[in-house]
Design a protein around this motif. Structure first.
Motif, PDB file in Angstrom:
ATOM      1  N   UNK A 123     -32.660 152.944 -13.615  1.00 19.73           N
ATOM      2  CA  UNK A 123     -34.060 152.632 -13.315  1.00 19.73           C
ATOM      3  C   UNK A 123     -34.173 151.414 -12.411  1.00 19.73           C
ATOM      4  N   UNK A 124     -33.407 150.359 -12.732  1.00 19.29           N
ATOM      5  CA  UNK A 124     -33.482 149.142 -11.933  1.00 19.29           C
ATOM      6  C   UNK A 124     -33.078 149.362 -10.485  1.00 19.29           C
ATOM      7  N   UNK A 125     -32.030 150.165 -10.272  1.00 16.10           N
ATOM      8  CA  UNK A 125     -31.601 150.477  -8.905  1.00 16.10           C
ATOM      9  C   UNK A 125     -32.704 151.205  -8.153  1.00 16.10           C
ATOM     10  N   UNK A 126     -33.343 152.126  -8.851  1.00 16.25           N
ATOM     11  CA  UNK A 126     -34.419 152.912  -8.235  1.00 16.25           C
ATOM     12  C   UNK A 126     -35.565 152.013  -7.784  1.00 16.25           C
ATOM     13  N   UNK A 127     -36.007 151.119  -8.647  1.00 17.85           N
ATOM     14  CA  UNK A 127     -37.184 150.322  -8.317  1.00 17.85           C
ATOM     15  C   UNK A 127     -36.866 149.213  -7.324  1.00 17.85           C
ATOM     16  N   UNK A 128     -35.677 148.660  -7.403  1.00 21.36           N
ATOM     17  CA  UNK A 128     -35.303 147.653  -6.411  1.00 21.36           C
ATOM     18  C   UNK A 128     -35.309 148.267  -5.011  1.00 21.36           C
ATOM     19  N   UNK A 129     -34.721 149.464  -4.868  1.00 17.79           N
ATOM     20  CA  UNK A 129     -34.728 150.149  -3.576  1.00 17.79           C
ATOM     21  C   UNK A 129     -36.145 150.518  -3.158  1.00 17.79           C
ATOM     22  N   UNK A 130     -36.970 150.947  -4.117  1.00 19.81           N
ATOM     23  CA  UNK A 130     -38.355 151.314  -3.799  1.00 19.81           C
ATOM     24  C   UNK A 130     -39.102 150.131  -3.199  1.00 19.81           C
ATOM     25  N   UNK A 131     -38.894 148.935  -3.768  1.00 25.08           N
ATOM     26  CA  UNK A 131     -39.536 147.745  -3.218  1.00 25.08           C
ATOM     27  C   UNK A 131     -39.099 147.465  -1.791  1.00 25.08           C
ATOM     28  N   UNK A 132     -37.801 147.690  -1.514  1.00 24.19           N
ATOM     29  CA  UNK A 132     -37.308 147.499  -0.151  1.00 24.19           C
ATOM     30  C   UNK A 132     -37.895 148.541   0.799  1.00 24.19           C
ATOM     31  N   UNK A 133     -38.115 149.759   0.299  1.00 21.05           N
ATOM     32  CA  UNK A 133     -38.722 150.812   1.129  1.00 21.05           C
ATOM     33  C   UNK A 133     -40.140 150.438   1.544  1.00 21.05           C
ATOM     34  N   UNK A 134     -40.879 149.804   0.633  1.00 17.22           N
ATOM     35  CA  UNK A 134     -42.281 149.460   0.913  1.00 17.22           C
ATOM     36  C   UNK A 134     -42.380 148.245   1.830  1.00 17.22           C
ATOM     37  N   UNK A 135     -41.412 147.351   1.747  1.00 19.60           N
ATOM     38  CA  UNK A 135     -41.468 146.065   2.452  1.00 19.60           C
ATOM     39  C   UNK A 135     -41.787 146.180   3.942  1.00 19.60           C
ATOM     40  N   UNK A 170     -39.257 143.673 -10.399  1.00 19.31           N
ATOM     41  CA  UNK A 170     -39.113 144.373 -11.665  1.00 19.31           C
ATOM     42  C   UNK A 170     -37.793 145.114 -11.758  1.00 19.31           C
ATOM     43  N   UNK A 171     -37.351 145.698 -10.630  1.00 21.81           N
ATOM     44  CA  UNK A 171     -36.060 146.370 -10.602  1.00 21.81           C
ATOM     45  C   UNK A 171     -34.920 145.408 -10.890  1.00 21.81           C
ATOM     46  N   UNK A 172     -34.972 144.213 -10.298  1.00 24.41           N
ATOM     47  CA  UNK A 172     -33.945 143.207 -10.564  1.00 24.41           C
ATOM     48  C   UNK A 172     -33.939 142.791 -12.032  1.00 24.41           C
ATOM     49  N   UNK A 173     -35.115 142.649 -12.629  1.00 25.38           N
ATOM     50  CA  UNK A 173     -35.190 142.291 -14.048  1.00 25.38           C
ATOM     51  C   UNK A 173     -34.563 143.373 -14.919  1.00 25.38           C
ATOM     52  N   UNK A 174     -34.787 144.636 -14.573  1.00 26.35           N
ATOM     53  CA  UNK A 174     -34.164 145.732 -15.321  1.00 26.35           C
ATOM     54  C   UNK A 174     -32.641 145.691 -15.178  1.00 26.35           C
ATOM     55  N   UNK A 175     -32.162 145.408 -13.964  1.00 24.82           N
ATOM     56  CA  UNK A 175     -30.717 145.315 -13.743  1.00 24.82           C
ATOM     57  C   UNK A 175     -30.107 144.166 -14.535  1.00 24.82           C
ATOM     58  N   UNK A 176     -30.808 143.040 -14.604  1.00 27.86           N
ATOM     59  CA  UNK A 176     -30.308 141.904 -15.369  1.00 27.86           C
ATOM     60  C   UNK A 176     -30.324 142.200 -16.863  1.00 27.86           C
ATOM     61  N   UNK A 177     -31.343 142.897 -17.322  1.00 26.74           N
ATOM     62  CA  UNK A 177     -31.437 143.240 -18.737  1.00 26.74           C
ATOM     63  C   UNK A 177     -30.244 144.091 -19.178  1.00 26.74           C
TER      64      UNK A 177
END
Length: 314
Positions: free
Chosen positions: A52-64, A204-211
């Protein structure tokens, strides 16, 4: 004489198109994620959080790249509390609960209960945005929705503990998402919708990866091309759907959008049933889904007060 035409007749075609796109994309995520657990051997919850974290981190980069203007100045202009609430609600807590629910329950139940977030919106908007409180008919619909959820969860001979845990997790996920969407109304007029969306998804993706950091080694060992392709697709789903939906939140009232969220559980249940092996439309699920969706549709016809019925333009 005042315009008494139904609200949905005054909305532009582009509104309906964007809502349908969001519903179809989010609906496709339920079977893709659930099937990925088996296909990619993501058996542990920690690995699923990394997924999940990988997905959302990449999604944020896609929107940037689509954020207009400089990102940091816009983020500094945003009210700090609501921005943090968006990060934690839209991405982190919503998907901590959502992925746990999918781990112990079904995609069809996920689609039904996450889509019922319209009622969370009805309860949160008066508290946070100071809009008109729900009318008595909405409390009746909320009670009927609860009965529908109970009917959908119950399955004779099944592990009711897991069903209950799944239902609680999905309802917590929908609450987190509704909280974030409500606070987006405070942030979007200052920073726009795209910049906080990109920031929320990536942070949020980074937080999931850290968790889930203790499971990185295990996840990387099983990483392959299929994992990459599925992650990229889900990142595209999140980037596109959240960008469109938060853009709609920026321009339309919360009550307007809550009326059309019933399309999300409808698409999610349909796509989960079609694409997840072994997930059939049980009688209890059919009845529960019919009750919940009916409540949402009825709610869309009766809840607009005169001020909340107007479109909010930038």
């Amino acid at each position: 004489m005042p315009n008494t035409a139904p609200l949905h007749l005054r909305l532009p075609v582009s509104f309906y198109l964007q809502v349908v796109i969001c519903a179809a994309l989010w609906g496709s995520a339920f079977p893709v994620i659930k099937n990925s657990y088996a296909e990619l051997s993501l058996n542990h919850y920690g690995e699923q959080l990394i997924f999940a974290g990988s997905r959302f981190f990449l999604a944020g980069l896609f929107v940037l790249p689509f954020c207009r203007g400089k990102v940091l100045p816009k983020l500094k202009q945003a009210p700090r509390g609501p921005l943090i609430a968006i990060v934690l609600g839209q991405t982190y807590f919503q998907y901590v609960f959502f992925y746990y629910g999918l781990n112990v329950s079904t995609g069809t139940l996920a689609a039904l209960l996450v889509g019922a977030g319209s009622f969370w919106w009805m309860l949160l908007a008066p508290l946070i945005l100071k809009t008109a409180p729900p009318r008595p008919v909405h409390w009746v619909l909320l009670a009927c929705c609860s009965l529908g959820i109970a009917c959908a969860v119950y399955q004779p001979g099944s592990d009711l503990q897991n069903a209950g845990l799944g239902a609680a997790a999905f309802l917590a996920a929908s609450f987190s998402g509704a909280m974030a969407a409500t606070f987006m109304k405070k942030v979007a007029p200052v920073s726009g919708s795209r910049t906080p969306t990109a920031f929320s998804l990536s942070t949020g993706g980074l937080l999931l990866l850290l968790t889930a950091a203790p499971f990185w080694t295990q996840y990387i060992a099983s990483f392959n091309l299929t994992t990459l392709l599925v992650t990229l697709y889900l990142a595209f789903v999140s980037a596109t759907a959240f960008t469109l939906w938060n853009r709609l939140i920026e321009h339309y009232s919360i009550n307007v959008l809550a009326s059309f969220r019933f399309l999300i559980p409808l698409m999610g249940i349909l796509e989960s049933t079609l694409f997840i092996p072994g997930e059939n439309l049980r009688p209890g699920l059919v009845i529960g889904a019919a009750v919940v969706l009916s409540c949402l549709v009825i709610s869309s016809r009766v809840k607009e007060a005169p001020l909340e019925g107007r479109l909010i333009r930038p």
